[in-house]
Write a protein that holds these residues in place. Structure first.
Motif, PDB file in Angstrom:
ATOM      1  N   ALA A   7      51.004  30.644  33.543  1.00 21.65           N
ATOM      2  CA  ALA A   7      50.606  31.921  34.382  1.00 21.65           C
ATOM      3  C   ALA A   7      51.920  32.773  34.510  1.00 21.65           C
ATOM      4  CB  ALA A   7      50.503  31.314  35.823  1.00 21.65           C
ATOM      5  N   ARG A  59      49.340  27.205  34.825  1.00 20.54           N
ATOM      6  CA  ARG A  59      48.255  27.590  35.738  1.00 20.54           C
ATOM      7  C   ARG A  59      47.736  26.562  36.623  1.00 20.54           C
ATOM      8  NH1 ARG A  59      44.699  32.589  33.883  1.00 20.54           N
ATOM      9  NH2 ARG A  59      45.934  33.392  32.354  1.00 20.54           N
ATOM     10  N   LEU A  89      50.284  36.289  33.722  1.00 15.65           N
ATOM     11  CA  LEU A  89      49.164  36.234  33.135  1.00 15.65           C
ATOM     12  C   LEU A  89      49.046  36.936  31.765  1.00 15.65           C
ATOM     13  CD1 LEU A  89      47.463  36.888  36.735  1.00 15.65           C
ATOM     14  CD2 LEU A  89      47.526  34.561  35.561  1.00 15.65           C
ATOM     15  N   ARG A 117      46.050  41.179  40.646  1.00 14.65           N
ATOM     16  CA  ARG A 117      45.642  39.836  40.359  1.00 14.65           C
ATOM     17  C   ARG A 117      46.658  38.887  40.883  1.00 14.65           C
ATOM     18  NH1 ARG A 117      44.556  39.551  33.938  1.00 14.65           N
ATOM     19  NH2 ARG A 117      44.383  37.380  34.656  1.00 14.65           N
ATOM     20  N   ARG A 129      42.665  37.469  47.320  1.00  7.91           N
ATOM     21  CA  ARG A 129      42.121  36.442  46.506  1.00  7.91           C
ATOM     22  C   ARG A 129      42.851  36.339  45.217  1.00  7.91           C
ATOM     23  NH1 ARG A 129      35.968  35.584  47.720  1.00  7.91           N
ATOM     24  NH2 ARG A 129      36.430  33.599  46.665  1.00  7.91           N
ATOM     25  N   GLU A 157      45.099  35.289  41.669  1.00  2.93           N
ATOM     26  CA  GLU A 157      45.165  34.134  40.768  1.00  2.93           C
ATOM     27  C   GLU A 157      46.490  33.664  40.877  1.00  2.93           C
ATOM     28  OE1 GLU A 157      43.775  35.358  36.523  1.00  2.93           O
ATOM     29  OE2 GLU A 157      43.043  37.063  37.708  1.00  2.93           O
ATOM     30  N   VAL A 187      44.235  28.237  42.235  1.00  2.00           N
ATOM     31  CA  VAL A 187      45.404  29.241  42.398  1.00  2.00           C
ATOM     32  C   VAL A 187      46.756  28.671  42.052  1.00  2.00           C
ATOM     33  CG1 VAL A 187      46.408  30.997  43.905  1.00  2.00           C
ATOM     34  CG2 VAL A 187      44.049  30.255  44.401  1.00  2.00           C
ATOM     35  N   THR A 188      47.381  29.591  41.323  1.00  2.00           N
ATOM     36  CA  THR A 188      48.781  29.194  40.677  1.00  2.00           C
ATOM     37  C   THR A 188      49.793  29.755  42.132  1.00  2.00           C
ATOM     38  OG1 THR A 188      48.099  29.535  38.590  1.00  2.00           O
ATOM     39  CG2 THR A 188      50.570  29.191  39.207  1.00  2.00           C
ATOM     40  N   THR A 218      39.290  30.461  45.707  1.00  2.00           N
ATOM     41  CA  THR A 218      38.893  30.520  44.399  1.00  2.00           C
ATOM     42  C   THR A 218      39.386  31.907  44.273  1.00  2.00           C
ATOM     43  OG1 THR A 218      37.207  28.909  44.414  1.00  2.00           O
ATOM     44  CG2 THR A 218      37.074  30.395  42.639  1.00  2.00           C
ATOM     45  N   PRO A 219      39.894  32.234  43.185  1.00  2.00           N
ATOM     46  CA  PRO A 219      40.363  33.749  42.617  1.00  2.00           C
ATOM     47  C   PRO A 219      39.294  34.576  42.715  1.00  2.00           C
ATOM     48  CG  PRO A 219      41.817  32.230  41.481  1.00  2.00           C
ATOM     49  CD  PRO A 219      40.956  31.378  42.225  1.00  2.00           C
TER      50      PRO A 219
END
Lengths: 310, 257
Positions: free
Chosen positions: A5, A30, A65, A79, A149, A151, A182-183, B6-7
């Motif tokens: 990540a 990640r 990422l 993201r 939402r 990552e 999720v990280t 959840t992404p």
């Protein structure tokens, strides 16, 4: 999960005369909760802000990422979720309004109502941001980081100023984020937080990475103990060596200051007795002699010779 | 298997982000008591005071006083929002990390600026409606034609651009408190001596200087449009010049934190 990540490689950041980050390299896998642990001023926030694209690396590279946070900001920013250490909302805005505003900037936001409920923001109502309590501001900041939402979420001191109940709520939330893929990258100077919560810990001090590992690796599973010896008069200069000789090769002795020695190893009651006898033989008068399980605080102490918390 | 978190990342479409930003900023502007005072209350007081006290103030023009003063008060309203309100709001956005936080959101800086412009135009529209109604109640009879409306619209747009660039210049360089004091001081000075409400001719020799100020140029352009029905090209060019100058200086000096 092949690509990490976050990859920080040889990062150097200087402000005027001080070096905030000094050839720092670290990786965040990640789907993990990764803590960047260190005392105030260690360079945690600067490192995070470089990942978030606020600052350009003066030396070295940062990839989040797989993207350059400066050159590919437009691609990266949707993201990631960012929680600043403080502020980040209009002083006249209400918490629900602020959260809905940030939600509306994203394509598939979470239901703001759900986050309000989870983070205990439902009772902020029509209170303007400037009149919210410190804890409410923190929780709103966290909600704003999550609502899109992302990552990867970068949270800077997420539980500073929270009461124990709220802190546990946040910890549970982080665990749930990890379970959902999720990280989470967090900075903290609470060793308990890093130890209980994270999959991996990077300890940094004065801008340098001084240790990395899982909490178990860093504390060696609690199999090691620590004896802290505080005396009334300064130790003679040869004291650490002489004590180590008395205790045997498996034991580490570190001098913290002129009145404190830290003894680490498979120490038990018999080691305690040996330390006590060494004191008698060397005419050293102990003020306190305490035995404890080795924790991150001790790791930090051993590595830097300084306390983590002021 | 999907969980709550959840992404599912992604930026909203730019127009939606800009609209959201404009709506939020205008709402905050209208909620703020001091800014409302600047936006509506002071211009109304100036309008009523000038019209009612015209005799005592020695105001005497070829046209009824209300016809001369109302376009000037509309110009004042534009100045208060595009310069003073914007400068103060932006300075405190810097102070409280709002710009920083939005800098990490999907909203690009161009979208943030467009949102601010949208909020300014929305608030100005409300001001123009309220002040026009107030003017009508005092007997305002503006000249309405294609060229007068075009002249007024160009003056409002270019005036907004010029004052917003200068407001952002101040907000991006000074501390929040200094901006609060400075933006109000500049507003008062221009209100008193900037040929915004009263024609430049009312200031004697200084009127020649005032015409080159953004306040004087905006005031004159509004009066030319709504009193004489003409497009004041000279004044519009002056406003454009200030907008270009202000934008150039702002892009060099603005600090987001």
């Amino acid at each position: 999960m092949s690509e990490p990540a976050v990859v920080v490689d040889g990062l150097v950041m200087q402000y005027a005369a001080t070096t905030a980050v000094d050839h720092l390299s670290l990786t965040v896998d990640r789907g993990t909760i990764t803590a960047v642990l260190g005392p105030n001023g260690a360079g945690k926030t600067t490192t995070l802000e470089t990942c978030e694209g606020y600052r350009a690396p003066q030396q070295g590279t940062v990839r989040v990422l797989g993207l350059d946070p400066r050159r590919q900001a437009r691609e990266l920013l949707p993201r990631i979720g960012v929680m600043l250490q403080e502020g980040g909302a209009w002083s006249g805005a209400r918490a629900p309004e602020m959260l809905r505003h940030v939600a509306a900037l994203h394509a598939h936001p979470l239901d703001p109502g759900l986050l309000e409920e989870r983070l205990g923001l439902a009772d902020c109502g029509r209170t303007p941001y400037r009149r919210l309590s410190g804890g409410q501001k923190q929780r709103l900041g966290l909600a704003m980081a999550l609502v899109g939402r992302p990552e990867v979420v970068f949270v800077d001191e997420p539980t500073a100023g929270l009461d124990p109940a709220a802190r546990h709520t946040v910890w549970e939330l982080f665990a749930e984020l990890r379970a959902d893929g999720v990280t989470v990258v967090l900075t903290t100077h609470y060793m308990e937080e890093a130890e209980r919560l994270s999959d991996r810990i990077h300890i940094i001090d004065r801008g340098r990475l001084i240790a990395s590992g899982t909490p178990l690796e860093l504390t060696r599973g609690g199999a090691l103990s620590t004896i802290r010896l505080v005396v009334t008069k300064p130790f003679p200069p040869e004291a650490p060596v002489s004590l180590k000789t008395a205790l045997g090769p498996e034991i580490e002795v570190v001098q913290l200051d002129e009145l404190t020695l830290i003894v680490t190893g498979p120490a038990d009651a018999s080691t305690l007795a040996k330390v006590s006898r060494w004191c008698e033989d060397n005419a050293v008068l102990p003020e306190s002699l305490t035995l404890g399980t080795r924790n991150l605080e001790d790791v930090f102490l051993e590595l830097t010779g300084r306390e983590l918390l002021p | 298997m999907t969980g709550t978190f959840t992404p599912a990342p992604g930026a909203a479409p730019l127009p939606r982000m800009v609209l959201t930003q404009a709506r939020m900023e205008s709402r905050l502007m209208l909620r703020n008591g001091e800014q409302l005072l600047l936006a509506v209350v002071i211009p109304v007081i100036v309008l009523v005071g000038m019209v009612r006290g015209a005799g005592r103030l020695g105001l005497d023009y070829d046209h009824p006083v209300v016809d001369v003063v109302t376009p000037g008060v509309l110009a004042l309203a534009v100045m208060s929002t595009a310069f003073t309100s914007l400068a103060i709001a932006t300075a405190f956005e810097r102070r409280y990390g709002v710009l920083k936080r939005l800098g990490a959101s999907p909203l690009p800086r161009s979208g943030l600026l467009l949102g601010k412009v949208g909020a300014l135009l929305l608030v100005e529209l409300l001001q123009l409606v309220v002040l026009s109604v107030a003017g009508q109640l005092l007997g305002w009879d503006p000249l309405v034609s294609a060229s007068s409306l075009a002249g007024a619209a160009l003056a409002v747009l270019l005036g907004t651009a010029a004052f917003a660039a200068l407001g952002l210049l101040m907000a991006g360089a000074l501390r929040a408190e200094a901006t609060l004091a400075g933006a109000n001081l500049v507003y008062l000075l221009l209100l008193a001596a900037g040929a915004v409400v009263l024609p430049a001719s009312a200031y004697g020799g200084f009127g020649h200087v005032a015409q080159w100020l953004p306040s004087g140029a905006l005031g004159e352009a509004m009066r030319d449009a709504l009193v004489d029905g003409t497009v004041a090209w000279r004044d519009l060019v002056v406003l454009l010049g200030w907008a270009v100058l202000g934008t150039a200086a702002t892009t060099r000096t603005f600090s987001w934190e």
